[in-house]
Design a protein around this motif. Structure first.
Motif, short mmCIF file in Angstrom:
data_model
loop_
_atom_site.label_atom_id
_atom_site.label_comp_id
_atom_site.label_asym_id
_atom_site.label_seq_id
_atom_site.Cartn_x
_atom_site.Cartn_y
_atom_site.Cartn_z
N MET A 1 0.84 -1.20 0.00
CA MET A 1 0.00 0.00 0.00
C MET A 1 0.88 1.25 0.00
O MET A 1 1.78 1.39 0.83
N THR A 2 0.65 2.15 -0.94
CA THR A 2 1.43 3.39 -1.00
C THR A 2 0.80 4.44 -0.11
O THR A 2 -0.32 4.29 0.38
N HIS A 3 1.53 5.51 0.13
CA HIS A 3 1.01 6.63 0.92
C HIS A 3 1.57 7.91 0.33
O HIS A 3 2.46 7.88 -0.53
N PRO A 4 1.05 9.06 0.73
CA PRO A 4 1.42 10.33 0.08
C PRO A 4 2.91 10.67 0.10
O PRO A 4 3.36 11.49 -0.68
N PHE A 5 3.69 10.05 1.00
CA PHE A 5 5.11 10.36 1.10
C PHE A 5 5.98 9.44 0.25
O PHE A 5 7.19 9.62 0.18
N GLU A 6 5.36 8.46 -0.38
CA GLU A 6 6.11 7.36 -1.02
C GLU A 6 7.18 7.85 -1.99
O GLU A 6 8.28 7.34 -2.02
N ASN A 7 6.85 8.84 -2.81
CA ASN A 7 7.76 9.28 -3.87
C ASN A 7 8.27 10.70 -3.66
O ASN A 7 8.67 11.37 -4.61
N LEU A 8 8.25 11.16 -2.42
CA LEU A 8 8.74 12.50 -2.13
C LEU A 8 10.17 12.44 -1.61
O LEU A 8 10.55 11.52 -0.88
N ASP A 9 10.96 13.44 -1.96
CA ASP A 9 12.33 13.52 -1.50
C ASP A 9 12.36 13.79 0.00
O ASP A 9 11.53 14.54 0.53
N PRO A 10 13.32 13.20 0.75
CA PRO A 10 13.37 13.42 2.20
C PRO A 10 13.48 14.89 2.60
O PRO A 10 13.01 15.28 3.68
N ASP A 11 14.09 15.71 1.75
CA ASP A 11 14.26 17.13 2.09
C ASP A 11 13.09 18.00 1.63
O ASP A 11 13.09 19.21 1.87
N GLN A 12 12.10 17.39 1.00
CA GLN A 12 10.99 18.17 0.48
C GLN A 12 10.12 18.71 1.61
O GLN A 12 9.85 18.02 2.60
N SER A 13 9.69 19.93 1.48
CA SER A 13 8.82 20.55 2.48
C SER A 13 7.37 20.22 2.18
O SER A 13 6.93 20.27 1.02
N VAL A 14 6.64 19.88 3.23
CA VAL A 14 5.22 19.55 3.10
C VAL A 14 4.46 20.21 4.25
O VAL A 14 5.05 20.68 5.22
N GLN A 15 3.15 20.24 4.11
CA GLN A 15 2.28 20.67 5.21
C GLN A 15 1.31 19.53 5.47
O GLN A 15 0.66 19.04 4.55
N VAL A 16 1.26 19.10 6.73
CA VAL A 16 0.58 17.85 7.03
C VAL A 16 -0.46 17.99 8.15
O VAL A 16 -0.40 18.89 8.98
N LEU A 17 -1.39 17.06 8.14
CA LEU A 17 -2.40 16.84 9.16
C LEU A 17 -2.57 15.33 9.31
O LEU A 17 -2.31 14.60 8.36
N PRO A 18 -3.03 14.85 10.48
CA PRO A 18 -3.34 15.57 11.71
C PRO A 18 -2.08 15.97 12.47
O PRO A 18 -1.02 15.37 12.30
N ARG A 19 -2.24 16.93 13.32
CA ARG A 19 -1.09 17.51 14.01
C ARG A 19 -0.38 16.52 14.93
O ARG A 19 0.85 16.59 15.09
N HIS A 20 -1.12 15.63 15.56
CA HIS A 20 -0.49 14.75 16.55
C HIS A 20 0.47 13.76 15.93
O HIS A 20 1.24 13.11 16.66
N LEU A 21 0.48 13.63 14.60
CA LEU A 21 1.40 12.70 13.92
C LEU A 21 2.43 13.43 13.07
O LEU A 21 3.16 12.79 12.31
N ALA A 22 2.53 14.74 13.20
CA ALA A 22 3.36 15.54 12.30
C ALA A 22 4.84 15.50 12.62
O ALA A 22 5.66 15.87 11.79
N GLY A 23 5.21 15.08 13.83
CA GLY A 23 6.60 15.19 14.24
C GLY A 23 6.85 16.49 14.97
O GLY A 23 6.01 17.41 14.96
N PRO A 24 7.99 16.63 15.64
CA PRO A 24 8.22 17.75 16.55
C PRO A 24 8.41 19.10 15.88
O PRO A 24 8.13 20.13 16.48
N GLY A 25 8.93 19.14 14.66
CA GLY A 25 9.28 20.43 14.08
C GLY A 25 10.59 20.93 14.68
O GLY A 25 11.35 20.18 15.29
#
Length: 261
Positions: free
Chosen positions: A1-25
């Motif tokens: 099963m793929t997900h929205p991050f599958e083909n994105l570069d590790p350094d690419q900037s994204v804006q994500v939801l939900p907040r509780h799974l976004a990582g610390p920043g």
């Protein structure tokens, strides 16, 4: 099963939801703490990154203690004292892996309470009369489940089950936590937040309001925890996707507005 991050570069900037799974920043105390340092709020930071700030009256103390080699990567702590140099009347602690935007919103509310008390005859830092439902009603309107236990606690879980808030409503033992929250798998959460008995409910409400906000958080792909990415929505990307990348998933529908700052 793929997900929205599958083909994105590790350094690419994204804006994500939900907040509780976004990582610390970015764990920057000056980002998390919106205090008026030019108005008598002392601030200090060591070369190792440990930082502290105090209210001019020295009744409020907030600290950041990074420990990158330990689970949680360190601790953010708020202590409130009825008088300077006395034991804390209440305390809030966050793992350093907690999304920094949640920290910022709690500290912003903390500053508001401090200024309100300073310029009135109120003492809401220690005698807050806000009802507990003000802190959890918004969770229910956002689709969180609710379970009441006979041990005097009630638990609210996120729709996908990867986060929660627990409230101890029937025990006033000051040695126990009044509120507890986490993001990620319950057995191995990304972060934990702990609120002692006596913490103003207004601050809990600021935390839960930020927690369920539908304003996405900016991150790089590599900063988003890997093992819960399939539960995330990518609202936008700000760098070009590589050839052949799949389109990103849309953000979840925005529910009815709750308490806002």
């Amino acid at each position: 099963m793929t997900h929205p991050f599958e083909n994105l570069d590790p350094d690419q900037s994204v804006q994500v939801l939900p907040r509780h799974l976004a990582g610390p920043g970015e764990a920057d105390p000056r980002t998390a703490w919106p205090f008026p340092y030019d108005e008598g709020w002392p601030y200090a930071q060591t070369d190792a990154g440990t930082a502290a700030a105090f209210s001019p009256c020295l009744r409020l103390q907030t600290t950041y203690d990074p420990q990158p080699d330990k689970p949680g990567k360190g601790t953010w702590t708020i202590n409130a004292h009825r008088a300077p140099f006395t034991p804390p009347a209440w305390q809030i602690t966050f793992d350093a892996t907690t999304p920094v935007e949640l920290l910022h919103d709690v500290h912003t509310e903390l500053l508001d309470l401090y200024l309100e008390d300073r310029h009135s005859d109120h003492d809401r830092l220690f005698q807050d009369e806000t009802a507990p439902h003000e802190a959890y009603a918004l969770l229910l309107t956002r689709g969180w489940s609710h379970n009441v236990n006979t041990d005097g606690t009630q638990t609210f879980l996120t729709p996908e089950g990867l986060g929660g808030v627990r409230h101890r409503y029937a025990n006033r033992d000051s040695s126990k936590l009044a509120w507890f929250s986490w993001g990620g798998h319950p057995s191995e959460p990304h972060w934990r937040a702990r609120f002692s008995y006596g913490t103003p409910t207004t601050l809990i409400a600021a935390f839960t309001t930020s927690l369920v906000s539908t304003e996405p958080l900016p991150r790089t792909v590599q900063d988003v925890p890997a093992h819960t990415r399939r539960a995330l929505y990518v609202a936008t990307t700000t760098a070009k996707q590589p050839p052949g990348a799949t389109s990103v998933a849309p953000p979840p529908p925005a529910p009815a507005s709750g308490r806002t700052r």
